[in-house]
Design a protein around this motif. Sequence first.
Motif, PDB file in Angstrom:
ATOM      1  N   GLU A   2       0.857  -1.179   0.000  1.00 17.43           N
ATOM      2  CA  GLU A   2       0.000   0.000   0.000  1.00 17.43           C
ATOM      3  C   GLU A   2       0.897   1.235   0.000  1.00 17.43           C
ATOM      4  OE1 GLU A   2      -3.585   2.062   2.630  1.00 17.43           O
ATOM      5  OE2 GLU A   2      -2.874   0.037   3.104  1.00 17.43           O
ATOM      6  N   ALA A   3       1.005   1.866  -1.159  1.00 20.45           N
ATOM      7  CA  ALA A   3       1.905   3.012  -1.311  1.00 20.45           C
ATOM      8  C   ALA A   3       1.115   4.270  -1.610  1.00 20.45           C
ATOM      9  CB  ALA A   3       2.910   2.746  -2.427  1.00 20.45           C
ATOM     10  N   ASP A   4       1.507   5.370  -0.957  1.00 19.99           N
ATOM     11  CA  ASP A   4       0.914   6.664  -1.277  1.00 19.99           C
ATOM     12  C   ASP A   4       1.335   7.087  -2.687  1.00 19.99           C
ATOM     13  OD1 ASP A   4      -0.108   6.724   1.289  1.00 19.99           O
ATOM     14  OD2 ASP A   4       1.560   7.892   2.105  1.00 19.99           O
ATOM     15  N   TYR A   5       0.643   8.072  -3.228  1.00 19.73           N
ATOM     16  CA  TYR A   5       0.974   8.599  -4.552  1.00 19.73           C
ATOM     17  C   TYR A   5       2.397   9.159  -4.497  1.00 19.73           C
ATOM     18  CZ  TYR A   5      -0.410  10.455  -9.144  1.00 19.73           C
ATOM     19  OH  TYR A   5      -0.533  10.688 -10.484  1.00 19.73           O
ATOM     20  N   HIS A   6       3.265   8.666  -5.358  1.00 14.55           N
ATOM     21  CA  HIS A   6       4.670   9.060  -5.291  1.00 14.55           C
ATOM     22  C   HIS A   6       5.339   8.822  -6.641  1.00 14.55           C
ATOM     23  CE1 HIS A   6       4.837   4.719  -4.896  1.00 14.55           C
ATOM     24  NE2 HIS A   6       6.136   4.756  -5.148  1.00 14.55           N
ATOM     25  N   LYS A   7       6.583   9.273  -6.767  1.00 12.29           N
ATOM     26  CA  LYS A   7       7.409   8.952  -7.923  1.00 12.29           C
ATOM     27  C   LYS A   7       8.846   8.827  -7.454  1.00 12.29           C
ATOM     28  CE  LYS A   7       8.100  13.771  -9.420  1.00 12.29           C
ATOM     29  NZ  LYS A   7       8.002  14.706 -10.583  1.00 12.29           N
ATOM     30  N   PHE A  24      -5.404  -5.943 -11.515  1.00 13.33           N
ATOM     31  CA  PHE A  24      -5.400  -4.969 -10.431  1.00 13.33           C
ATOM     32  C   PHE A  24      -5.564  -3.576 -11.033  1.00 13.33           C
ATOM     33  CE2 PHE A  24      -0.922  -5.811 -11.577  1.00 13.33           C
ATOM     34  CZ  PHE A  24      -0.504  -4.536 -11.947  1.00 13.33           C
ATOM     35  N   ASN A  25      -5.862  -2.604 -10.176  1.00  9.92           N
ATOM     36  CA  ASN A  25      -5.954  -1.210 -10.599  1.00  9.92           C
ATOM     37  C   ASN A  25      -4.740  -0.451 -10.102  1.00  9.92           C
ATOM     38  OD1 ASN A  25      -8.525  -1.416 -11.869  1.00  9.92           O
ATOM     39  ND2 ASN A  25      -9.510  -1.343  -9.856  1.00  9.92           N
ATOM     40  N   ILE A  26      -4.149   0.325 -10.976  1.00 10.76           N
ATOM     41  CA  ILE A  26      -3.007   1.155 -10.624  1.00 10.76           C
ATOM     42  C   ILE A  26      -3.181   2.505 -11.304  1.00 10.76           C
ATOM     43  CG2 ILE A  26      -1.625   0.170 -12.533  1.00 10.76           C
ATOM     44  CD1 ILE A  26       0.865   0.672 -10.762  1.00 10.76           C
ATOM     45  N   GLU A  27      -2.877   3.558 -10.588  1.00 12.03           N
ATOM     46  CA  GLU A  27      -2.947   4.900 -11.161  1.00 12.03           C
ATOM     47  C   GLU A  27      -1.538   5.328 -11.558  1.00 12.03           C
ATOM     48  OE1 GLU A  27      -4.280   9.448  -9.935  1.00 12.03           O
ATOM     49  OE2 GLU A  27      -5.159   7.736  -8.867  1.00 12.03           O
ATOM     50  N   ASN A  60       0.493   8.412 -13.592  1.00 10.35           N
ATOM     51  CA  ASN A  60       0.438   9.725 -14.231  1.00 10.35           C
ATOM     52  C   ASN A  60      -0.997  10.260 -14.302  1.00 10.35           C
ATOM     53  OD1 ASN A  60       2.531  11.373 -14.930  1.00 10.35           O
ATOM     54  ND2 ASN A  60       2.564  10.804 -17.094  1.00 10.35           N
ATOM     55  N   GLY A  61      -1.795   9.963 -13.285  1.00 13.08           N
ATOM     56  CA  GLY A  61      -3.166  10.431 -13.245  1.00 13.08           C
ATOM     57  C   GLY A  61      -4.153   9.585 -14.014  1.00 13.08           C
ATOM     58  N   GLN A  62      -3.674   8.495 -14.639  1.00 11.95           N
ATOM     59  CA  GLN A  62      -4.533   7.618 -15.434  1.00 11.95           C
ATOM     60  C   GLN A  62      -4.770   6.309 -14.688  1.00 11.95           C
ATOM     61  OE1 GLN A  62      -2.895   6.602 -19.272  1.00 11.95           O
ATOM     62  NE2 GLN A  62      -4.564   5.213 -19.782  1.00 11.95           N
ATOM     63  N   LEU A  63      -6.026   5.913 -14.518  1.00  9.58           N
ATOM     64  CA  LEU A  63      -6.339   4.649 -13.859  1.00  9.58           C
ATOM     65  C   LEU A  63      -6.265   3.514 -14.867  1.00  9.58           C
ATOM     66  CD1 LEU A  63      -7.206   3.365 -11.178  1.00  9.58           C
ATOM     67  CD2 LEU A  63      -9.581   3.608 -11.935  1.00  9.58           C
ATOM     68  N   ILE A  64      -5.441   2.502 -14.565  1.00 13.17           N
ATOM     69  CA  ILE A  64      -5.190   1.401 -15.493  1.00 13.17           C
ATOM     70  C   ILE A  64      -5.545   0.084 -14.811  1.00 13.17           C
ATOM     71  CG2 ILE A  64      -3.409   0.196 -16.836  1.00 13.17           C
ATOM     72  CD1 ILE A  64      -1.824   2.907 -16.701  1.00 13.17           C
ATOM     73  N   SER A  65      -6.212  -0.801 -15.539  1.00 13.08           N
ATOM     74  CA  SER A  65      -6.501  -2.147 -15.049  1.00 13.08           C
ATOM     75  C   SER A  65      -5.696  -3.139 -15.881  1.00 13.08           C
ATOM     76  CB  SER A  65      -8.001  -2.441 -15.175  1.00 13.08           C
ATOM     77  OG  SER A  65      -8.287  -3.732 -14.689  1.00 13.08           O
ATOM     78  N   ASP A 117      10.532   8.516 -12.601  1.00 18.23           N
ATOM     79  CA  ASP A 117      10.025   9.883 -12.445  1.00 18.23           C
ATOM     80  C   ASP A 117       8.570   9.998 -12.901  1.00 18.23           C
ATOM     81  OD1 ASP A 117      10.446  12.517 -11.570  1.00 18.23           O
ATOM     82  OD2 ASP A 117      10.853  13.230 -13.606  1.00 18.23           O
ATOM     83  N   THR A 118       7.801   8.924 -12.695  1.00 19.40           N
ATOM     84  CA  THR A 118       6.397   8.889 -13.110  1.00 19.40           C
ATOM     85  C   THR A 118       5.511   8.678 -11.883  1.00 19.40           C
ATOM     86  OG1 THR A 118       7.019   7.911 -15.244  1.00 19.40           O
ATOM     87  CG2 THR A 118       4.720   7.718 -14.576  1.00 19.40           C
ATOM     88  N   PRO A 119       4.649   9.628 -11.548  1.00 20.76           N
ATOM     89  CA  PRO A 119       3.790   9.474 -10.367  1.00 20.76           C
ATOM     90  C   PRO A 119       2.875   8.257 -10.501  1.00 20.76           C
ATOM     91  CG  PRO A 119       3.749  11.741 -11.190  1.00 20.76           C
ATOM     92  CD  PRO A 119       4.429  10.916 -12.230  1.00 20.76           C
ATOM     93  N   HIS A 120       2.748   7.496  -9.418  1.00 18.27           N
ATOM     94  CA  HIS A 120       1.870   6.336  -9.447  1.00 18.27           C
ATOM     95  C   HIS A 120       1.365   5.996  -8.045  1.00 18.27           C
ATOM     96  CE1 HIS A 120       6.018   4.839  -8.980  1.00 18.27           C
ATOM     97  NE2 HIS A 120       5.501   3.816  -8.313  1.00 18.27           N
ATOM     98  N   LEU A 121       0.275   5.260  -8.012  1.00 21.25           N
ATOM     99  CA  LEU A 121      -0.385   4.895  -6.765  1.00 21.25           C
ATOM    100  C   LEU A 121      -0.869   3.454  -6.892  1.00 21.25           C
ATOM    101  CD1 LEU A 121      -1.785   5.703  -4.024  1.00 21.25           C
ATOM    102  CD2 LEU A 121      -3.743   6.419  -5.398  1.00 21.25           C
ATOM    103  N   PHE A 122      -0.556   2.634  -5.867  1.00 20.32           N
ATOM    104  CA  PHE A 122      -0.925   1.220  -5.944  1.00 20.32           C
ATOM    105  C   PHE A 122      -1.326   0.705  -4.571  1.00 20.32           C
ATOM    106  CE2 PHE A 122       0.101  -3.334  -5.728  1.00 20.32           C
ATOM    107  CZ  PHE A 122      -0.670  -3.795  -6.787  1.00 20.32           C
ATOM    108  N   ASP A 123      -2.364  -0.118  -4.549  1.00 21.44           N
ATOM    109  CA  ASP A 123      -2.824  -0.761  -3.320  1.00 21.44           C
ATOM    110  C   ASP A 123      -3.130  -2.226  -3.653  1.00 21.44           C
ATOM    111  OD1 ASP A 123      -4.106  -1.699  -1.052  1.00 21.44           O
ATOM    112  OD2 ASP A 123      -5.307   0.112  -0.768  1.00 21.44           O
ATOM    113  N   ALA A 124      -2.487  -3.153  -2.958  1.00 20.04           N
ATOM    114  CA  ALA A 124      -2.670  -4.584  -3.240  1.00 20.04           C
ATOM    115  C   ALA A 124      -4.073  -5.073  -2.893  1.00 20.04           C
ATOM    116  CB  ALA A 124      -1.641  -5.411  -2.472  1.00 20.04           C
TER     117      ALA A 124
END
Length: 250
Positions: free
Chosen positions: A19-24, A38-41, A43-48, A57-64
């Motif tokens: 469980e990681a906060d939004y970071h790069k 899974f869902n991962i955000e 660069n502001g885009q939600l991807i499944s 250097d790309t912002p991302h957010l992930f929760d297992a």
Amino acid sequence: MNYIIKHGRNFMAISNNIEADYHKHWLLQIFLSSQKDFNIEVNGQLISCSAIIVNMDTPHLFDAEGEAHFTMLIDPTTELGRVLRRKLLEQPYYIFPNENIITMQQAFQNALEQKNHTTIISFVKNIMAQFDYHHMKNFDSRVMKVLSLLDNCPHEDEFHQIKYFSQKTGLSESRLAHLFKEETGIPLKSYTVLHKLQIAYEAIFNGVSLTTAALDAGFNSPSHLAYTNKMMTGMSATNIIKNSEFLKVY
């Protein structure tokens, strides 16, 4: 369930509580699910998806979300890092094709079922085998010199300064900084911070406390290490190592 695995300068984790906060950060990162998407955000885009590489250097957010996942943090100067950069083509992410995903997930599921060090190491090697390491271009000899100096450096701060590397390579500080970023994709100043984190992680792998690891790696204090780790991984260092087993792949 937490397994932390080290392979050279790259670090991996198998966990169901990522469980990681939004970071790069200045690392490449692979995420792989054990079976479903899974869902991962990014660069502001939600991807499944089931498997993805996120660029530096790309912002991302992930929760297992309680599901077992594999993630790998890849140093861009390693052979694997260079292969992944070639695959990404400077895009923010790359989604693996289905044929690669099936092979990786089968190995992952076997490792989860067996839950022993042998199958986990075999799984990691299976991941490495998914990439083509042929026709790799070597770095400039002066960049290789800097990397060699870092691999063998004392931990004092003066040996992590651009001025020191400039003297050793015979290039001006500005020229060396430009060359290093051009060749590796990461600023030299940022890479020296990453190097200190790698030293600290290595010490923690060997059973050293966070406090001792921080000071031995050249951080001003344990809180400085904790802050740097949080900024680069989006996670608490204490939470990463809590209830974890540590493995090395040679």
